[in-house]
Design a protein around this motif. Structure first.
Motif, PDB file in Angstrom:
ATOM      1  N   GLY A  14       0.793  -1.215   0.000  1.00  0.00           N
ATOM      2  CA  GLY A  14       0.000   0.000   0.000  1.00  0.00           C
ATOM      3  C   GLY A  14       0.826   1.266   0.000  1.00  0.00           C
ATOM      4  N   GLY A  15       2.112   1.129   0.230  1.00  0.00           N
ATOM      5  CA  GLY A  15       2.996   2.281   0.285  1.00  0.00           C
ATOM      6  C   GLY A  15       3.475   2.717  -1.086  1.00  0.00           C
ATOM      7  N   SER A  16       4.383   3.690  -1.083  1.00  0.00           N
ATOM      8  CA  SER A  16       4.884   4.283  -2.323  1.00  0.00           C
ATOM      9  C   SER A  16       6.405   4.368  -2.304  1.00  0.00           C
ATOM     10  CB  SER A  16       4.317   5.697  -2.506  1.00  0.00           C
ATOM     11  OG  SER A  16       2.910   5.684  -2.607  1.00  0.00           O
ATOM     12  N   ASN A  51       8.574   8.042 -24.250  1.00  0.00           N
ATOM     13  CA  ASN A  51       9.188   8.659 -25.414  1.00  0.00           C
ATOM     14  C   ASN A  51       9.945   9.897 -24.953  1.00  0.00           C
ATOM     15  OD1 ASN A  51       9.415  10.571 -27.645  1.00  0.00           O
ATOM     16  ND2 ASN A  51       8.140   9.174 -28.814  1.00  0.00           N
ATOM     17  N   TRP A  52      11.256   9.912 -25.185  1.00  0.00           N
ATOM     18  CA  TRP A  52      12.075  10.991 -24.651  1.00  0.00           C
ATOM     19  C   TRP A  52      11.748  12.338 -25.266  1.00  0.00           C
ATOM     20  CZ3 TRP A  52      14.091  10.301 -20.273  1.00  0.00           C
ATOM     21  CH2 TRP A  52      15.115  11.126 -19.788  1.00  0.00           C
ATOM     22  N   SER A  53      11.191  12.336 -26.472  1.00  0.00           N
ATOM     23  CA  SER A  53      10.869  13.590 -27.135  1.00  0.00           C
ATOM     24  C   SER A  53       9.466  14.077 -26.795  1.00  0.00           C
ATOM     25  CB  SER A  53      11.000  13.422 -28.651  1.00  0.00           C
ATOM     26  OG  SER A  53      10.622  14.593 -29.333  1.00  0.00           O
ATOM     27  N   SER A  54       8.470  13.228 -27.029  1.00  0.00           N
ATOM     28  CA  SER A  54       7.080  13.652 -26.873  1.00  0.00           C
ATOM     29  C   SER A  54       6.538  13.464 -25.461  1.00  0.00           C
ATOM     30  CB  SER A  54       6.182  12.872 -27.832  1.00  0.00           C
ATOM     31  OG  SER A  54       6.101  11.510 -27.439  1.00  0.00           O
ATOM     32  N   GLY A  55       7.154  12.550 -24.715  1.00  0.00           N
ATOM     33  CA  GLY A  55       6.653  12.253 -23.378  1.00  0.00           C
ATOM     34  C   GLY A  55       5.541  11.224 -23.351  1.00  0.00           C
ATOM     35  N   SER A  56       5.193  10.671 -24.492  1.00  0.00           N
ATOM     36  CA  SER A  56       4.152   9.646 -24.488  1.00  0.00           C
ATOM     37  C   SER A  56       4.646   8.416 -23.734  1.00  0.00           C
ATOM     38  CB  SER A  56       3.759   9.274 -25.915  1.00  0.00           C
ATOM     39  OG  SER A  56       4.857   8.726 -26.613  1.00  0.00           O
ATOM     40  N   THR A  57       3.694   7.692 -23.143  1.00  0.00           N
ATOM     41  CA  THR A  57       4.057   6.601 -22.241  1.00  0.00           C
ATOM     42  C   THR A  57       3.338   5.301 -22.572  1.00  0.00           C
ATOM     43  OG1 THR A  57       2.336   7.276 -20.689  1.00  0.00           O
ATOM     44  CG2 THR A  57       4.539   8.192 -20.344  1.00  0.00           C
ATOM     45  N   SER A  58       3.872   4.234 -22.026  1.00  0.00           N
ATOM     46  CA  SER A  58       3.269   2.914 -22.150  1.00  0.00           C
ATOM     47  C   SER A  58       3.497   2.170 -20.839  1.00  0.00           C
ATOM     48  CB  SER A  58       3.906   2.137 -23.307  1.00  0.00           C
ATOM     49  OG  SER A  58       3.397   0.819 -23.389  1.00  0.00           O
ATOM     50  N   TYR A  59       2.498   1.381 -20.436  1.00  0.00           N
ATOM     51  CA  TYR A  59       2.585   0.664 -19.167  1.00  0.00           C
ATOM     52  C   TYR A  59       2.185  -0.799 -19.331  1.00  0.00           C
ATOM     53  CZ  TYR A  59       2.724   5.283 -16.986  1.00  0.00           C
ATOM     54  OH  TYR A  59       3.075   6.566 -16.626  1.00  0.00           O
ATOM     55  N   ALA A  60       2.749  -1.627 -18.492  1.00  0.00           N
ATOM     56  CA  ALA A  60       2.259  -2.990 -18.372  1.00  0.00           C
ATOM     57  C   ALA A  60       0.902  -2.953 -17.687  1.00  0.00           C
ATOM     58  CB  ALA A  60       3.235  -3.825 -17.553  1.00  0.00           C
ATOM     59  N   ASP A  61       0.030  -3.879 -18.050  1.00  0.00           N
ATOM     60  CA  ASP A  61      -1.306  -3.896 -17.453  1.00  0.00           C
ATOM     61  C   ASP A  61      -1.247  -4.040 -15.936  1.00  0.00           C
ATOM     62  OD1 ASP A  61      -2.865  -5.768 -20.185  1.00  0.00           O
ATOM     63  OD2 ASP A  61      -2.466  -3.623 -19.933  1.00  0.00           O
ATOM     64  N   SER A  62      -0.240  -4.746 -15.457  1.00  0.00           N
ATOM     65  CA  SER A  62      -0.145  -5.025 -14.023  1.00  0.00           C
ATOM     66  C   SER A  62       0.151  -3.792 -13.179  1.00  0.00           C
ATOM     67  CB  SER A  62       0.925  -6.090 -13.776  1.00  0.00           C
ATOM     68  OG  SER A  62       2.180  -5.649 -14.251  1.00  0.00           O
ATOM     69  N   VAL A  63       0.638  -2.731 -13.804  1.00  0.00           N
ATOM     70  CA  VAL A  63       0.987  -1.530 -13.037  1.00  0.00           C
ATOM     71  C   VAL A  63       0.168  -0.311 -13.455  1.00  0.00           C
ATOM     72  CG1 VAL A  63       3.335  -2.412 -12.790  1.00  0.00           C
ATOM     73  CG2 VAL A  63       2.845  -0.694 -14.535  1.00  0.00           C
ATOM     74  N   LYS A  64      -0.624  -0.457 -14.489  1.00  0.00           N
ATOM     75  CA  LYS A  64      -1.408   0.674 -15.002  1.00  0.00           C
ATOM     76  C   LYS A  64      -2.322   1.216 -13.904  1.00  0.00           C
ATOM     77  CE  LYS A  64      -2.164  -0.002 -19.268  1.00  0.00           C
ATOM     78  NZ  LYS A  64      -2.722  -0.504 -20.555  1.00  0.00           N
ATOM     79  N   GLY A  65      -2.281   2.533 -13.743  1.00  0.00           N
ATOM     80  CA  GLY A  65      -3.099   3.162 -12.716  1.00  0.00           C
ATOM     81  C   GLY A  65      -2.407   3.273 -11.362  1.00  0.00           C
ATOM     82  N   ARG A  66      -1.308   2.560 -11.182  1.00  0.00           N
ATOM     83  CA  ARG A  66      -0.564   2.619  -9.907  1.00  0.00           C
ATOM     84  C   ARG A  66       0.818   3.244 -10.089  1.00  0.00           C
ATOM     85  NH1 ARG A  66       1.009  -1.938  -7.471  1.00  0.00           N
ATOM     86  NH2 ARG A  66       1.142  -3.159  -9.408  1.00  0.00           N
ATOM     87  N   PHE A  67       1.443   3.006 -11.217  1.00  0.00           N
ATOM     88  CA  PHE A  67       2.787   3.514 -11.491  1.00  0.00           C
ATOM     89  C   PHE A  67       2.713   4.634 -12.526  1.00  0.00           C
ATOM     90  CE2 PHE A  67       5.409  -0.610 -10.533  1.00  0.00           C
ATOM     91  CZ  PHE A  67       4.777  -0.714  -9.306  1.00  0.00           C
ATOM     92  N   THR A  68       3.625   5.589 -12.401  1.00  0.00           N
ATOM     93  CA  THR A  68       3.721   6.685 -13.363  1.00  0.00           C
ATOM     94  C   THR A  68       5.177   6.897 -13.745  1.00  0.00           C
ATOM     95  OG1 THR A  68       1.789   7.792 -12.396  1.00  0.00           O
ATOM     96  CG2 THR A  68       3.225   9.102 -13.822  1.00  0.00           C
ATOM     97  N   ILE A  69       5.448   6.864 -15.036  1.00  0.00           N
ATOM     98  CA  ILE A  69       6.790   7.138 -15.533  1.00  0.00           C
ATOM     99  C   ILE A  69       6.829   8.595 -16.007  1.00  0.00           C
ATOM    100  CG2 ILE A  69       6.285   6.317 -17.869  1.00  0.00           C
ATOM    101  CD1 ILE A  69       9.172   5.264 -17.997  1.00  0.00           C
ATOM    102  N   GLN A  81       7.288   6.594 -10.413  1.00  0.00           N
ATOM    103  CA  GLN A  81       6.531   6.762  -9.170  1.00  0.00           C
ATOM    104  C   GLN A  81       5.642   5.547  -9.000  1.00  0.00           C
ATOM    105  OE1 GLN A  81       6.595   9.260  -6.768  1.00  0.00           O
ATOM    106  NE2 GLN A  81       5.254   7.874  -5.643  1.00  0.00           N
ATOM    107  N   MET A  82       5.826   4.850  -7.896  1.00  0.00           N
ATOM    108  CA  MET A  82       5.095   3.608  -7.662  1.00  0.00           C
ATOM    109  C   MET A  82       4.214   3.787  -6.435  1.00  0.00           C
ATOM    110  SD  MET A  82       8.141   0.843  -8.414  1.00  0.00           S
ATOM    111  CE  MET A  82       9.047   1.291  -6.937  1.00  0.00           C
ATOM    112  N   ASN A  83       2.912   3.725  -6.644  1.00  0.00           N
ATOM    113  CA  ASN A  83       1.939   3.859  -5.566  1.00  0.00           C
ATOM    114  C   ASN A  83       1.164   2.566  -5.387  1.00  0.00           C
ATOM    115  OD1 ASN A  83       2.682   6.601  -5.345  1.00  0.00           O
ATOM    116  ND2 ASN A  83       1.126   7.216  -6.830  1.00  0.00           N
ATOM    117  N   SER A  84       0.497   2.451  -4.270  1.00  0.00           N
ATOM    118  CA  SER A  84      -0.323   1.262  -3.978  1.00  0.00           C
ATOM    119  C   SER A  84       0.462  -0.020  -4.234  1.00  0.00           C
ATOM    120  CB  SER A  84      -1.601   1.283  -4.830  1.00  0.00           C
ATOM    121  OG  SER A  84      -2.349   2.462  -4.594  1.00  0.00           O
ATOM    122  N   LEU A  85       1.657  -0.062  -3.706  1.00  0.00           N
ATOM    123  CA  LEU A  85       2.534  -1.204  -3.969  1.00  0.00           C
ATOM    124  C   LEU A  85       1.985  -2.486  -3.374  1.00  0.00           C
ATOM    125  CD1 LEU A  85       5.930   0.631  -3.544  1.00  0.00           C
ATOM    126  CD2 LEU A  85       5.271  -0.732  -5.538  1.00  0.00           C
TER     127      LEU A  85
END
Length: 124
Positions: A14-16, A51-69, A81-85
């Motif tokens: 539950g931590g970060s 994406n280093w230029s545009s900042g667009s992102t992609s996530y694994a389904d297992s972390v989507k909504g909890r992690f932010t790159i 940033q990893m939340n709700s671990l």
């Protein structure tokens, strides 16, 4: 490109935590930066990429909504940033650089440069 990851540690469920990965050297070759993880006895798996230029992102389904790159181009640093671990997030986390293409690959073969890894342990 040299990569230095930091920020791992022990946290309760539950931590970060926030991981950082600083790049040096031929940073002009950075097109995508990604995070992967490897749990004991398991294969390395994709976590997130940016994406280093545009900042667009992609996530694994297992972390989507909890992690932010995210990234700081001026500092040549990528963050995770990893939340709700959860205990199943326990792994060594690696940052990686994909040169030459902005495609947000989820395959480790798509990345050429790797950091040394930082251990994240989530206790139940």
């Amino acid at each position: 490109v040299q990569l230095q990851a930091s920020g791992g540690g022990l946290v309760q469920a539950g931590g970060s935590l926030r991981l950082s990965c600083a790049a040096s050297g031929r940073t002009f070759s950075i097109y995508v930066m990604g995070w992967f993880r490897q749990a004991p006895g398991k294969e390395r798996e994709f976590v997130a990429a940016i994406n280093w230029s545009s900042g667009s992102t992609s996530y694994a389904d297992s972390v989507k909504g909890r992690f932010t790159i995210s990234r700081d181009n001026a500092k040549n640093t990528v963050y995770l940033q990893m939340n709700s671990l959860k205990p199943e997030d326990t792994a060594v986390y690696y940052c990686a650089v994909r040169p030459g293409s902005y495609y947000l690959s989820k395959r480790s073969e798509g990345y050429e440069y790797w950091g040394q890894g930082t251990l994240v342990t989530v206790s139940s």
